[in-house]
Structure formats: C-alpha cells, structure tokens
Design a protein around this motif. Structure first.
Motif, short mmCIF file in Angstrom:
data_model
loop_
_atom_site.label_atom_id
_atom_site.label_comp_id
_atom_site.label_asym_id
_atom_site.label_seq_id
_atom_site.Cartn_x
_atom_site.Cartn_y
_atom_site.Cartn_z
N PRO A 193 0.84 -1.21 0.00
CA PRO A 193 0.00 0.00 0.00
C PRO A 193 0.86 1.25 0.00
CG PRO A 193 -0.68 -1.54 1.71
CD PRO A 193 0.63 -2.04 1.20
N LYS A 194 0.40 2.29 -0.68
CA LYS A 194 1.14 3.54 -0.77
C LYS A 194 0.29 4.69 -0.27
CE LYS A 194 4.55 1.45 -2.97
NZ LYS A 194 5.83 1.16 -2.29
N TYR A 195 0.87 5.47 0.61
CA TYR A 195 0.23 6.70 1.06
C TYR A 195 0.02 7.63 -0.12
CZ TYR A 195 0.26 11.50 2.93
OH TYR A 195 -0.02 12.82 3.17
N GLY A 196 -1.10 8.36 -0.11
CA GLY A 196 -1.40 9.32 -1.18
C GLY A 196 -2.49 8.87 -2.12
N ASN A 197 -3.14 7.72 -1.81
CA ASN A 197 -4.15 7.17 -2.71
C ASN A 197 -5.51 6.98 -2.05
OD1 ASN A 197 -2.51 6.54 -5.25
ND2 ASN A 197 -1.26 5.62 -3.62
N ASP A 198 -5.73 7.66 -0.91
CA ASP A 198 -6.98 7.52 -0.18
C ASP A 198 -7.23 6.06 0.20
OD1 ASP A 198 -9.28 8.43 1.06
OD2 ASP A 198 -10.49 8.39 -0.75
N ASP A 199 -6.16 5.40 0.60
CA ASP A 199 -6.21 4.01 1.03
C ASP A 199 -6.21 4.00 2.56
OD1 ASP A 199 -5.57 1.45 1.94
OD2 ASP A 199 -4.20 1.04 0.29
N PRO A 200 -7.29 3.57 3.20
CA PRO A 200 -7.36 3.65 4.66
C PRO A 200 -6.23 2.91 5.37
CG PRO A 200 -9.54 3.22 3.74
CD PRO A 200 -8.56 3.10 2.60
N ALA A 201 -5.77 1.79 4.80
CA ALA A 201 -4.70 1.04 5.45
C ALA A 201 -3.40 1.85 5.44
CB ALA A 201 -4.51 -0.30 4.75
N ALA A 202 -3.04 2.34 4.26
CA ALA A 202 -1.80 3.11 4.16
C ALA A 202 -1.90 4.41 4.94
CB ALA A 202 -1.49 3.39 2.69
N ASP A 203 -3.03 5.08 4.83
CA ASP A 203 -3.18 6.37 5.48
C ASP A 203 -3.29 6.24 6.99
OD1 ASP A 203 -3.16 7.32 2.92
OD2 ASP A 203 -5.31 7.80 2.84
N GLY A 204 -3.76 5.09 7.46
CA GLY A 204 -3.82 4.86 8.91
C GLY A 204 -2.44 4.84 9.52
N VAL A 205 -1.49 4.18 8.85
CA VAL A 205 -0.11 4.18 9.33
C VAL A 205 0.45 5.60 9.29
CG1 VAL A 205 2.23 3.37 8.83
CG2 VAL A 205 0.30 1.78 8.73
#
Length: 794
Positions: free
Chosen positions: A607-619
C-alpha cells in the motif's frame, strides 16, 4: 515568452507594464550596469575578537556546512569599523546592540535613490557586530564551536539538523502604520518610567534607542531626495520633492496616504533585515491587502488616487524585496536554493465568523503579481469556505497561466484548527498569516522559529532495522532496539521505530535548545523587539522569548518515505509473508544491489500513502500524530515550546545520500519524499485521493503548517471549463485536504528545455516546497527532482 511548439507558454512580465515599472524591473536584473548594489556590508566595533556573523543561523542548511567557518572569517576580515559613542563598553549587551544599530543608521548604511523610484530604501544586506566584550566573545566561542560541530555531525548522519534561524515572523507592521514610531517611542518611555528590574530597564532603554534612530535614516533619504530634486526638472523633480516630504514624515509619524504607508512599511521592513544581519529569512509582511486597505480607500474617496496610480505605487513597492538577492548576483547564476528570504505577502482569507475579507486591493495585488513576474515578495492566498467564486476562479486561472508559480494556497479552516490545538486564542485565529514559505503564525506577537529544527523521519526506519546503528558508518546513534529478525509482528517494528524516532527528536531538540540559548544570551535584536508584541510588556528581547507567543517548529522530513516503508513491512513481511524479514534486511543492507526482484515487489505490491487508502493512510496518521505530539511536550530553557510542521524545504535531496535504502523500494541517494506529498509516482489515483490522504493525517497536531505540492499537466487547464474544474478542486481541498497547497502546471519537456537552455527560460518560476523559485537558478539536483515530479504528473 513564446515557447517552442509542444512546450508550455511561459509566464513573463506583462508588456503593458508602465514605462517606469518596466525600467525599474529591468534595472533590478541589470546587476552589472546599475550603480547601486545591495551587497553584504559587514560592520564591526573594531575589536580583534569581534563577531559579525553567526554560524548557528545557518546550520539548518546542510549544503552550507563546509563553508560556515569561511563565511565567519571572511566577513570579519572585510568588516568596516563603526564609530562608537562614548561609554559604549560600559553598557549592558542589549544596549550596546541598540547603540551600534543606531550608529549604523546615522552613518555607514548607504543611502541612494534610483532613477524613477517612488518607494526608496535599498541597502539592507549587512552583517552587524554582535558588540561583545572580550570575555563575552570567549564565552560565546566556547559554546558555539562544539555545538556547531555536533549539529554538522548529526546532519551528516542524516538524523536532521537545527539552528537558531533569524526571521520567520510577521512584525507588528499594523501598529507602525497606526501610530508611527513616535507612538512606539511614547509607549516605551512610559514603560521605562515604571520599570524596576535592571534587566527590564536595560531592554526597554535598548528598544527606545533603536526606535528613536529610525528617523535619522529616513531623514538621510529625505535629504538625498531633495538633493536629487535640485538637479532634476519637470515631473521627476516633483516626485523627488514628494519623496523628500514623505521620508521627512514616515515612519516616525503615522502615514495618511497609500504612498506614505507603502514607504513607511518598506523602511520598517528593510530595517528588520538590517537588525537581524540580513539575510534575515522569512520576515513577512502579513495580510497586506487588509493592512493597506484604509489608506487606499481614503485616497480614492478624496480623489487623491486612482486605480492606475495605486497599481504603479504597489508595483514600485513590489520590486524592492527582490534586492535581497543582490548578494548572489556576482555568482552570475545562483546554484542551489534561492528561496531563503521568503518575504511572504498574504492576500484574502476570512475574518471573524468566517466572513470573507477579500477586497479591491486583493484583486489589484493579484494583478501586480501576475504582471511583474518577480520572485519576491512571495504571494500567499488564503482560501476558505466562503471565498467568493470569482476570486477562486481568478486564482485558478493565474495558476493555469503561470505554471502554478504565482501563489501558494493556504486553507483557513485546517490552518486555524492547528493553531487552536497549539493553544492560541480561539477568537483571534482568523487573523493568522503564514511566514517564510507557508508556516502559520500570529501577526505581530509570535516568534515561531520555523525551519529551526528539521527531523528526518525516514532515518528512524533505517535505525529500527539496524538496532540504532547508522548503516553507512556503523556508528551507534539511537538506542539498541531488538534485532529485526526477532520481530514477530508489525507491532514489534512499530515499537522499534517509535523508540528511534523519539531518540531523534530528543537529540535534535537538545541541540536546538542549546542554539536558542546562545542566541538568547549573545544576539539581542532590540529594533525587532520593539516591533513584536510582548517584548516591551515583558522587558525581554525577542531572541530571549520576549514575544507574546513563542514556539520552535520541528519540521518533519520524508513522511511518505517512512510511511510507505512501514506499510511495506507490515503488508509484505507480516501480513502476506511474501518478503521474509531476513531478505528485506539483507536487500536494504545491500542497497538492493542483487535484490531487484525484492525491490520490485516492495515498490509495486505494498500500500502507498497518497491514494486515499485507509490502510496506508492509517499508518501515516499514526506516524504523524506520534512525533508531533511528542515534540509538543518539550520547551527550551527560555520557555519556547516546540511544535510540529511539514515544510521539508530541500531536505529530501540533502538527506537522500545519508539515508539508507528504504523498504518502500527506494535506493540510497534517491530523493526522499517532500512535505506531506506522496513519494514521487506513488500517488496514482489522482489529486483528489492525494488530498484525502493528507486530510487523514490529522494535521491539527502540526500547527506549523504543511507543504503539499501537486503537479498537473497543462492540458488539464487548457480552457475555461478546465480552469473551473481546478477551482472546484481547490474548493474541495479546503474541505478534504491539508493546510497549504502549491500547484505546478508545467510539462517535463519544458523543464528539460530550460535546463538545457537557461538563458531562454530566465522567467520560468516553479513551486518547490512552500515557495517559488526561478527554475534555472536552482541547483541541478533540485531541478532533476522537480522534473521527476512533473514526469509523474504528466
């Protein structure tokens, strides 16, 4: 400028500029032929132990570390002595500093007026003596030498950097325009009469000496204008006589007209830079369209001024801050960052209860910015939920027509939430103004120390994977955390990462506290203190936490690099088991040489931050909240509180070689991520998703503000329909994004053409990280990083 086929049409100065303004603009760029140069002027007390330059003001710039000693020695060797008043050495240090400043204004500071100028005042690049006795100089040297060495060592290891950086505030210019320096002097005399503590009396005496010296310099400009008028004729003679009249009045007396207000503001501002031994970065004007509106409206109502004349006066004013860069002009082409002075102007924004405060001057100043195509003053537009649609569309159109470079966009609701979290008065939050690049402060009474501390978040990943050791040198930096091969879950890595990051923050804060203590003890600035609310009331210099509100901002660097690395380990090592921890550590140790398959998995399957991905953005949220809440618990010995922010400046380039390869697939030496933006190329689901990832960080715990740069293809803003879509995006960003946004709308081909043919692209301004800069004046590495962003963006 008309660009070759297939390349962007570049923003340049308007062909409709008035002849006067065109000549003044051209003269600024004609460094070799104009008679006036704002080059550095070092000035000394004449003692062999004198100090005229402080390395601690520049230790936050890693590129300058090899040159600090040379700057210090060469400026001292070139310094001119200043005649000192009788009894000078019998006075306390803060009074000596004020007396020296006053002597400089009355004597050696050059005074000149250029042909056609309407706003005068030009030489402010100085290096003032610190006015130390032999014993004080010896004491200071014993503190500075080891501290500078430790800061340079810490920076060289990629941990981060710090210093005691001047500027980065909005002085109380509004009060100067309301009461003049005569009003400030009257207040200081009243306070001095009531003061009892010796240190308080000394501080107030010093503030008063500095304030009362200002009319001496203004009088010298008045005399020079009268002298030139004697040799002039016609309209220019009348202009010079008017300049002489104005300078005989302001800034000692409060101004009554727009011309007087602009002159008062400029002289007051340039003397802040003199007092802080210019370059004094980040000294910003604040909400200029609000501050000057009463003068403009009164002049128009009285028939003294029309819109065209007001615009010409503003354009003459706008040229003045650019002379900050004269010290670089002899280099021919400035290699490296040229943002350092960030004399930010703030336009628009809300008032109490969210009511829009944009006005006629907001629109007029946007025209000035668009038509002049100059680097300074750096413009910021505050947007909010009630920003009128026509203004929002005007800003979007400017971004589209000028590569996005003219303005930084600040979003009131998110910015004010951070200032509220930091404890600033809630009823007054609406009147904030960014300084320097984008850093949020109060106007007039806030010294927030932005860019004083810069923390490399990605370094904590390296230290967590190698038990606190620096991979390149083997030095044990942080605590000895467990061997990653013993980790049984992501929580084990997270615990190690937090321990290392806490060590980094404590190490940098300790160094910053020492740097701040040196400045508080040995570098008073009484003139600036007289212009900052709280200093007179407390009888304390601004460098000694005299301001009403005092912070030091820790700027997070490489957030997305750190977050994507943690996400990769979490997903691929622990959740999916696709990359064994032993293979990951071995690959990172090798810089991925011989481990390309592993690198590609890390790059493409996590997962990459910056894509409105809850998993990545949670970290990302966990990382951001952890370190920003951690630093807020700390204060300096003088009482200044540390706070978080995400400026990043150019540190993603500076710390790329000293940060090991990272588990997101990045090789050592590849740029670290910038501000709160995603890693270049990782935000593949569009700008709206990127904005939502930024909002997920919970940036109220980073009240210093955050730098978010996005890149758009010029094709996306090719016509009014698409510009309207950009305006709609900006409206949505205020609801779903961060505190500060900068947009680059330029194709990579144009940037490569500028890199190959710099003389043909001198007007090309781009957004870097919270500031704009002439692209061809940036260093090659920074140019390449911007090209990499645009290659992804297009």
């Amino acid at each position: 400028m008309t660009a070759p086929a297939g390349l962007s049409r570049l923003w340049g100065p308007s062909p409709e500029l008035p002849a006067r303004v065109r000549r003044l603009r051209d003269e600024y760029f004609a460094y070799e032929t104009r008679r006036f140069h704002n080059e550095v002027l070092p000035l000394t007390t004449g003692t062999p132990w004198d100090v005229v330059w402080s390395p601690l003001a520049w230790t936050n710039v890693p590129e300058l570390h090899p040159f600090l000693a040379a700057f210090e020695d060469s400026l001292r060797a070139a310094a001119r002595p200043v005649r000192l008043p009788a009894g000078f050495w019998d006075e306390p240090l803060i009074v000596r500093a004020a007396l020296f400043f006053a002597a400089v204004l009355r004597g050696p500071l050059p005074v000149d007026i250029l042909d056609d100028e309407l706003i005068v005042g030009g030489h402010f690049c100085v290096a003032l003596s610190r006015c130390l006795t032999r014993a004080e100089a010896r004491e200071r040297a014993a503190l500075v030498a080891p501290l500078s060495a430790e800061i340079v060592r810490t920076s060289g290891l990629g941990v981060g950097n710090c210093g005691a950086v001047p500027g980065h505030l909005v002085p109380d210019y509004r009060r100067v325009l309301e009461v003049g320096f005569v009003g400030l002097a009257a207040e200081l005399k009243d306070r001095l009469g009531a003061a009892r503590r010796p240190d308080e009396r000394a501080a107030l005496r010093a503030f008063l000496i500095a304030v009362e010296a200002v009319p001496a310099l203004a009088a010298r400009y008045a005399a020079r204008a009268a002298e030139l008028a004697g040799a002039a004729s016609g309209a220019r003679r009348a202009e010079l006589l008017e300049i002489a009249r104005i300078c005989a009045k302001v800034p000692w007396q409060p101004p009554a007209t727009l011309h007087e207000a602009l002159q008062a503001l400029w002289l007051t501002h340039m003397l802040v830079m003199v007092a802080e031994s210019y370059p004094g970065p980040g000294v910003s004007f604040g909400r200029l369209d609000q501050m000057l509106l009463p003068f403009y409206e009164r002049d128009v109502a009285a028939g003294r001024l029309d819109r065209a004349r007001a615009k010409e006066l503003l354009e003459c004013f706008w040229i003045k801050p650019n002379y900050a860069y004269d010290y670089q002009a002899r280099l021919g082409r400035n290699q490296g960052i040229n943002s350092s002075f960030g004399q930010l102007v703030t336009l628009g924004g809300c008032g109490p209860r969210g009511v829009d405060r944009s006005n006629d001057l907001t629109w007029l100043m946007l025209e000035v910015i668009e038509e002049l195509n100059l680097l300074e003053p750096k413009p910021n537009v505050r947007l909010h939920a009630n920003t009128p649609a026509p203004l929002l569309e005007r800003v979007a159109a400017m971004c589209a027509a000028a590569q996005g470079a003219p303005v930084l966009l600040n979003f009131d609701e998110a910015a004010m939430a951070g200032l509220k979290w930091a404890g600033l008065p809630e009823a007054e939050l609406w009147d904030y103004a960014p300084v320097g690049c984008l850093e949020n402060t109060r106007q007039g009474d806030d010294r927030s120390g932005t860019v004083d501390v810069n923390l490399n978040l990605a370094k904590a990943v390296e230290l967590a994977l190698f038990q606190g050791r620096d991979l390149r040198t083997g030095a044990q930096l942080g605590p000895r955390t467990p061997d990653p091969l013993t980790f049984r879950s992501y929580e084990d890595l997270w615990a190690a990462f937090r321990r290392q990051l806490r060590w980094q923050t404590h190490a940098l804060i300790e160094l910053a506290d020492r740097a701040d203590a040196v400045r508080a003890r040995f570098e008073p600035t009484p003139y600036l203190s007289a212009l900052v609310g709280g200093c007179a009331e407390r009888g304390r210099d601004v460098t000694n936490a005299g301001a009403r509100f005092n912070f030091i901002t820790v700027e997070g660097v490489a957030l997305a690099t750190a977050v994507d690395s943690l996400n990769a380990v979490k997903k691929l090592c622990f959740e999916d088991g696709r990359v064994p921890m032993g293979e990951l550590v071995t690959a990172v140790r090798a810089g991925f040489t011989g481990h390309e398959l592993t690198r590609q998995v890390l790059l493409n399957k996590a997962p990459k931050y910056g894509n409105d991905d809850p998993a990545a953005d949670g970290v990302a949220r966990e990382v951001s909240r952890f370190w920003t809440e951690e630093v807020f618990h700390h204060r300096t010995a003088s009482g200044r509180r540390f706070r978080g922010g995400y400026l990043s400046w150019n540190y993603g380039i500076a710390y790329a070689p000293s940060t090991a390869a990272t588990p997101d697939g990045r090789r050592r030496g590849t740029y670290l991520s910038n501000g709160v933006a995603a890693v270049n190329g990782a935000d593949h689901t569009g700008p709206t998703a990127a904005a939502r990832s930024v909002r997920a960080l919970g940036l109220e715990t980073a009240p210093g503000g955050d730098s978010h740069t996005i890149s758009l293809s010029p094709a996306l803003t090719r016509d009014p329909e698409h510009i309207a879509k950009l305006a709609a995006f900006l409206r949505a960003y205020g609801r779903d994004g961060g505190t500060a946004l900068q947009v680059n709308i330029v194709d990579a081909a144009t940037l490569r053409a500028a890199q190959a043919n710099p003389e043909e692209y001198r007007n090309l301004l781009v957004r870097v990280t919270g500031y704009n800069a002439y692209f061809v004046h940036l260093g090659r590495e920074m140019q390449d990083e911007i090209i990499a962003r645009e290659s992804h963006g297009t």
